[in-house]
Design an enzyme around this catalytic site. Structure first.
Site: not given
Ligand code: CMC
Length: 364
Positions: A246, A305
């Site tokens: 991320h 996700e």
């Protein structure tokens, strides 16, 4: 110049705070954990919209108005033609959303909040040659979305799981799609234009397009004991492991845990295919240990996700529609950021650094 605008603060917001070192997400003063435990998606939309619309009613009235907006938006399905059904689901809902008139008022906002759920459910069914199912304005967004997509009343556990998902992804600082929405809003364009720009940004595999490929990866691995060699080979080919890493989080993405909890609750009630959660947990563990070994300088952990993919699969959504389901939740944030930018922001117009050829001086 900062490549990818990393660490650049490009807007002020009262909407959400992402603390990447502590692994904490706060939405208007509430931690994600609190919201997931006690709020409906409609409550969170109300929280995000507060002070941004002059005629915002109380939370119960907003929920009822969202139900009515779903019913109104269903009429746009008349515009669906066979060509639209050949597009990817995200392109199809983008085309349908483009028909909503561009405005800055609450009526437009509610239509844009209702549209991804109504259109995604219809696209799922029409692509299977089934009839679209009209909304039930008395249900919550989560329950009605599941019902419209599957044609069956959802179980209480399914509704709770989807509600957790929608709340979890409702807003997340200045992510790429929200930034796109704010850039468009800064020009004075309306909510529809901003939401369409945001949806385009969301569709890329580095943002909202990752969960489909997460399932492809799990299918290719197939068996917990094959996880490590498969992942190692993927990294050796220079591939990225979908669902990990991320820009902001240097520790675990708190949204991953919220969704893992929702998946476990569904599994406890026997509503997840047997073995799927175990495979996912084995792949996650192998990926984390490999990433730590292969990329020691860059903390890479599970992002939202990974468990999104498992949860939406368990809820029966086809993987090619996962980005659309993400849009159902994130629309609340897009709308709030668009209004905040319109009310309090300035035109966004950064500079670029010219690296093209030097000016040619004409011969005299
Ligand atoms: N697998 C393997 N290596 C990775 C991964 C990954 N998932 N993510 C980052 N890296 C490596 C990357 O190869 C680079 O290594 P090196 O310096 O040796 O070249 C280093 O980590 C830094 O990568 P970066 O591209 O500079 O980092 P970024 O901040 O631009 O990327 C990211 C963030 C999410 C795009 C990236 O981690 C990624 O591609 N992840 C996989 C796709 C994914 O899961 N996307 C969903 C993101 S979460 C949803 C959302 O909030 O939008």
């Amino acid at each position: 110049m900062k490549d990818g605008l990393e660490d650049v603060i490009a807007a002020q917001t009262m909407l959400s705070d992402v603390d990447g070192n502590a692994g904490r997400l706060v939405i208007r003063g509430h931690t994600l954990d609190d919201l997931v435990q006690s709020s409906s998606f409609e409550d969170v939309a109300h929280l995000l919209f507060a002070d941004l619309f002059p005629d915002l009613p109380d939370a119960a009235a907003l929920a009822a108005a969202l139900g009515s907006a779903r019913t109104k938006i269903f009429r746009h399905l008349a515009a669906i033609d066979p060509a639209l059904l050949t597009l990817s689901p995200v392109a199809a809902i983008r085309a349908l959303m483009a028909r909503i008139d561009d405005g800055n008022d609450l009526v437009t906002a509610l239509q844009l909040l209702a549209a991804p759920a109504v259109f995604t459910a219809a696209i799922i069914r029409l692509r299977r040659s089934q009839q679209a199912i009209a909304p039930d304005a008395t249900l919550s967004q989560a329950a009605d979305f599941l019902r419209m997509a599957s044609g069956r009343p959802p179980t209480a556990e399914q509704t709770a799981a989807l509600n957790t998902y929608l709340v979890t992804v409702s807003d997340h600082g200045l992510n790429a799609s929200t930034f796109a929405a704010r850039v468009v809003a800064s020009t004075g364009a309306g909510l529809t234009s901003s939401s369409l720009a945001a949806l385009g940004a969301l569709s890329g595999p580095l943002h909202g397009g990752a969960p489909g490929p997460v399932l492809d990866m799990l299918d290719a691995i197939g068996n917990p004991r094959d996880a490590e060699p498969w992942l190692e080979a993927a990294l050796a080919r220079g591939e990225r492991l979908m669902g990990f890493g991320h820009r902001i989080y240097r520790v675990r993405d708190p949204r991953a845990d919220a969704l893992k909890g929702a998946l476990r609750a569904l599994a406890a009630s026997g509503q997840v295919v047997e073995g799927r959660t175990e495979l996912a947990e084995a792949v996650e563990a192998a990926a984390l240990s490999l990433l730590k070994r292969k990329k020691p300088d860059r903390p890479l952990d599970t992002n939202v996700e990974f468990y999104t993919a498992l949860l939406l699969e368990a809820l029966g959504f086809p993987r090619e529609t996962f980005t659309c389901v993400f849009a159902v939740g994130r629309s609340a944030g897009w709308i709030a950021h668009t209004r905040e930018q319109a009310l309090h922001g300035r035109l966004m117009r950064p500079q670029s650094l010219y690296i093209g050829p030097a000016t040619k001086v004409p011969h005299s």
